[in-house]
Enzyme design. Structure first.
Site, PDB file in Angstrom:
ATOM      1  N   LYS A  63       3.683 -15.608   1.372  1.00 45.28           N
ATOM      2  CA  LYS A  63       3.569 -16.288   0.228  1.00 45.28           C
ATOM      3  C   LYS A  63       4.912 -16.651  -0.357  1.00 45.28           C
ATOM      4  O   LYS A  63       5.327 -16.147  -1.296  1.00 45.28           O
ATOM      5  CB  LYS A  63       2.902 -15.382  -0.833  1.00 45.28           C
ATOM      6  CG  LYS A  63       2.245 -16.070  -2.001  1.00 45.28           C
ATOM      7  CD  LYS A  63       1.342 -17.068  -2.082  1.00 45.28           C
ATOM      8  CE  LYS A  63       0.842 -17.952  -3.161  1.00 45.28           C
ATOM      9  NZ  LYS A  63       0.226 -18.835  -3.105  1.00 45.28           N
ATOM     10  N   ASP A  92     -10.532  -9.266   7.986  1.00 40.10           N
ATOM     11  CA  ASP A  92     -11.918  -9.027   7.348  1.00 40.10           C
ATOM     12  C   ASP A  92     -12.480 -10.244   7.288  1.00 40.10           C
ATOM     13  O   ASP A  92     -13.579 -10.564   7.930  1.00 40.10           O
ATOM     14  CB  ASP A  92     -12.201  -8.250   6.101  1.00 40.10           C
ATOM     15  CG  ASP A  92     -12.064  -6.822   6.475  1.00 40.10           C
ATOM     16  OD1 ASP A  92     -12.092  -6.359   7.576  1.00 40.10           O
ATOM     17  OD2 ASP A  92     -12.609  -6.107   5.267  1.00 40.10           O
ATOM     18  N   TYR A 111       0.559  -1.140  -0.045  1.00 47.51           N
ATOM     19  CA  TYR A 111      -0.032   0.121  -0.149  1.00 47.51           C
ATOM     20  C   TYR A 111       0.910   1.287  -0.020  1.00 47.51           C
ATOM     21  O   TYR A 111       0.356   2.238  -0.257  1.00 47.51           O
ATOM     22  CB  TYR A 111      -0.662  -0.076   1.137  1.00 47.51           C
ATOM     23  CG  TYR A 111      -2.035  -1.123   1.128  1.00 47.51           C
ATOM     24  CD1 TYR A 111      -2.278  -1.594  -0.001  1.00 47.51           C
ATOM     25  CD2 TYR A 111      -2.731  -1.300   2.372  1.00 47.51           C
ATOM     26  CE1 TYR A 111      -3.254  -2.751   0.097  1.00 47.51           C
ATOM     27  CE2 TYR A 111      -3.712  -2.342   2.346  1.00 47.51           C
ATOM     28  CZ  TYR A 111      -3.951  -3.131   1.077  1.00 47.51           C
ATOM     29  OH  TYR A 111      -4.796  -3.996   0.874  1.00 47.51           O
ATOM     30  N   ASP A 139      -5.078  -7.220   5.671  1.00 49.09           N
ATOM     31  CA  ASP A 139      -6.040  -6.488   5.527  1.00 49.09           C
ATOM     32  C   ASP A 139      -7.343  -7.508   5.118  1.00 49.09           C
ATOM     33  O   ASP A 139      -8.485  -7.537   5.516  1.00 49.09           O
ATOM     34  CB  ASP A 139      -6.025  -5.829   4.190  1.00 49.09           C
ATOM     35  CG  ASP A 139      -6.961  -4.686   3.864  1.00 49.09           C
ATOM     36  OD1 ASP A 139      -8.196  -4.595   4.612  1.00 49.09           O
ATOM     37  OD2 ASP A 139      -6.940  -3.639   2.782  1.00 49.09           O
ATOM     38  N   ASP A 150      -2.913 -18.371   0.830  1.00 50.54           N
ATOM     39  CA  ASP A 150      -4.291 -19.173   0.228  1.00 50.54           C
ATOM     40  C   ASP A 150      -4.577 -20.060   1.037  1.00 50.54           C
ATOM     41  O   ASP A 150      -5.779 -20.229   1.321  1.00 50.54           O
ATOM     42  CB  ASP A 150      -3.764 -19.335  -1.151  1.00 50.54           C
ATOM     43  CG  ASP A 150      -2.371 -20.135  -1.172  1.00 50.54           C
ATOM     44  OD1 ASP A 150      -1.732 -19.963  -0.421  1.00 50.54           O
ATOM     45  OD2 ASP A 150      -2.018 -20.694  -2.349  1.00 50.54           O
TER      46      ASP A 150
END
Ligand code: NAD
Length: 358
Positions: free
Chosen positions: A192, A252, A142, A248, A224
């Site tokens: 990852k 959620d 970000y 992020d 994943d």
């Protein structure tokens, strides 16, 4: 103990939920003989209306020197179409930047009384959900440079950079390990590393930090797989530590499987005070001003603040237990209502928690 706290109620339901949280805070302070020094500031849309910017300097000044910041929520349709640089969320981003709040702690807890609200199968929920996502908040994709959009060979391309320094990984990993020690002493680092160089560095540094925490069990998952495991068996997790982008999404996901947005607190912290405590939900403009909001996420943010900033575990536990007893007695706000329960408003819910405490 003297507790210096800056209260930023913000927009929408922010004022209503904060009123209830403050009621709870002052009852706990009285009961356990602590002294409260509260200051107040404007943030978000309210600050845009009164001061022209979402984070006035006055507010930053009020936050400097306090131990903790307690925030309601910011934003609303009134400010949806104003210029990007002064949108209400900029107030929040500004606070995080100003105090270098690089670690975002988001617990996802399923209260047994609310298990019907969970989106998962009863046999999965039965095992319980009590996990904490520690998300790196101020670096990663970000914020990485270069980023942008340009034309290459006559076609538009856009790009971002996922970047972490070892120091950035180390400091957030330490927070995860320290927090795990106050819980069930398990950390799962999510990356990852099979594909991304930045994740390989992430994993190396987490392994280095782990050497100082031999008592904490460390595991690694690819993102994943972590996303799948969260719905397959969330009971396996204690603390999950991960980068900004993965955090992020996963935080959620963890929140939604509990099914109760109005119940979940959060903390953002740096190496020094103040840390910032706030509910994870937004300003809920659709129910603002109607005494319908669930104040429990904000009340539980107060508990989180007492535990993490002030190391007042008994006081934090007292609030959490009071919330559980109110739920066990069948009281619900509209968002967590189920058949056979008694629906109450925001003010009454705050009052019920206060009654349980005193
Ligand atoms: P939201 O979380 O405000 O609301 C989503 C839904 O959940 C709504 O139906 C709302 O009524 C309900 N809800 C949320 N909190 C509740 C509570 N405590 N009690 C009962 N019901 C509750 O998300 P949104 O609608 O996407 O966003 C509304 C505004 O809030 C936007 O301006 C958004 O930018 C802002 N926002 C702010 C924050 C923050 O301040 N940290 C976070 C998310 C969204």
């Amino acid at each position: 103990m003297l507790m210096k706290i800056c209260v930023l109620a913000g927009d929408g339901i922010g004022t209503e939920i904060m009123e209830q949280a403050q009621k709870v805070l002052s009852v706990v302070a009285d009961k356990y003989n602590h002294e409260l020094e509260l200051s107040y500031g404007a943030i978000g849309g309210h600050a845009i209306d009164t001061e022209g910017v979402p984070l006035p300097q006055k507010t930053v000044d009020s936050c400097r020197g306090v131990d903790a910041i307690l925030l309601g929520a910011v934003g609303g349709p009134k400010w949806d179409n104003i210029e990007k640089s002064i949108r209400p969320e900029r107030g929040l981003l500004g606070i995080r930047k100003e105090f270098d709040l690089f670690a975002n702690l988001r617990p996802a807890i399923l209260y047994p009384e609310l298990k019907n609200a969970s989106l998962l199968r009863p046999d999965i929920v039965e095992k319980g959900i009590d996990l904490l996502v520690v998300r790196e908040l101020t670096s990663g994709i970000y914020f990485g440079e270069p980023k942008g959009e340009e034309v290459r060979n006559g076609k538009r391309v856009a790009f971002n950079t996922m970047i972490y320094s070892e120091d950035e990984v180390r400091r957030v990993a330490k927070i995860a390990f320290d927090t795990a020690r106050k819980r069930r002493s398990k950390v799962c680092s999510v990356d990852k590393a099979n594909v991304l160089d930045v994740s390989q560095l992430w994993r190396e540094v987490v392994l280095e930090v782990a050497k100082d925490y031999p008592d904490v069990e460390l595991t690694h998952l690819y993102v994943d797989n972590a996303a799948m495991q969260l719905v397959r068996d969330p009971s396996q997790f204690d603390v999950i530590v991960t980068s900004n982008l993965f955090g992020d999404i996963l935080s959620d996901e963890a929140a939604v499987i509990t099914g109760s947005l109005g119940m979940l607190p959060s903390a953002s912290m740096g190496l020094e005070n103040p840390a910032l405590y706030e509910p994870i939900h937004g300003s809920a403009p659709d129910i603002a001003g109607k005494d319908l909001a669930n104040p429990l996420a904000t009340i539980l943010s107060v508990a989180m603040m007492l535990r993490h900033t002030f190391a007042l575990n008994d006081e934090a536990q007292a609030i959490e237990d009071a919330v559980k007893r109110v739920l066990a007695k069948g009281f619900r706000t509209g968002d967590i209502m189920s058949p056979g329960m008694e629906q109450v408003g925001c003010t009454e819910m705050g009052g019920l928690v206060v009654r349980e405490l005193s």
